[in-house]
Motif scaffolding. Structure first.
Motif: not given
Length: 276
Positions: A81-86, A105-110, A130-135
């Protein structure tokens, strides 16, 4: 397979119990950790890991740049569905696995990252990446149900447990495996690496350090366990996982100039939650 510089790793057959190994284990059995001390180590487990990170800060473990090569699932793609994997890392330490993923830059994840040690989580949160948009990092005892306060049931695509189960009391293995099963989406996968049975680290323990079968205490009070293929397969199958990989990996650290050739034995697994 190349690990980091100067290191090579190979899939190998499970080790055999030789007479030399048997003699070493018998010596270890001659003086076991007392029940009182064993119970105290369990009570002090979080404190001992927190002291470990107080002493070593971010210096002890090297970044795990090998993980994407060994576990190609981490290279990842977004969901259909195009959403990032968790992704969830259990036992994140100071971020030696997750920050190389973010940096590359493996940005497909949260990414959720948890650790037993509050001090380790402080180091993760103080990292410039550390950036809470990513982790999102948080302290957690994975042998309890507190992780469900942070992460919803069946909401995670990939869980990494790298040298984590070995630090848990064997009586809690099945509960932890069941917790991971509940967190994964159907079709989700666990990526596992830990210490293999008869690894040199196991055979170096002296009498007085053995708590139970294949379970030992180090000088600093942290504990470690050594796994066989069959035990790992039976553990994860017992809570519903399908076994995709369950192998011994031999890693050699080679330095010809200094005549160093150090062998280590690890066990590596991929365990998948069936799609209903």
């Amino acid at each position: 397979m190349e690990d980091e510089r100067g290191k090579q790793s190979f899939i190998v057959d499970p080790p055999k119990l030789t007479e030399e190994i048997r003699e070493t284990l018998n010596k270890q059995n001659s003086r076991m950790v007392s029940e009182f001390k064993s119970n105290q180590l369990e009570k002090d487990a979080k404190k001992n890991w927190d002291l470990f990170y107080k002493r070593n800060e971010t210096r002890f473990f090297k970044n795990r740049n090998w993980t994407v090569r060994e576990f190609q699932e981490l290279a990842g793609h977004s969901n259909d569905n195009g959403e990032r994997k968790v992704m969830l890392e259990i036992g994140c330490g100071v971020g030696n696995l997750v920050f190389p993923l973010i940096e590359d830059n493996y940005n497909d994840y949260f990414i959720y990252a948890c650790d037993f040690s509050p001090r380790a989580i402080e180091f993760v949160k103080s990292n410039e990446l550390y950036n809470e948009e990513k982790i999102r990092a948080f302290q957690c005892d994975i042998t309890t149900d507190t992780i469900f306060d942070e992460i919803k049931l069946e909401s995670v695509d990939i869980i990494t447990v790298i040298f984590v189960f070995s630090s848990i009391h064997p009586e809690n293995f099945k509960k932890v495996a069941d917790t991971l099963f509940k967190l994964l989406k159907p079709g989700g996968i666990i990526l596992f690496r830990d210490y293999g049975l008869y690894d040199k680290a196991q055979l170096r323990f002296k009498p007085g350090n053995k708590i139970a079968e294949n379970f030992y205490v180090r000088q600093d009070g942290t504990r470690t366990y050594f796994f066989s293929n069959d035990e790992l397969k039976n553990l994860f199958k017992s809570v519903g996982f399908e076994i995709e990989q369950n192998v011994f990996v031999e890693r050699r650290t080679i330095n010809k100039k200094e005549d160093i050739n150090v062998q280590r034995l690890f066990i590596q697994g991929k365990f998948k939650k069936p799609i209903r």
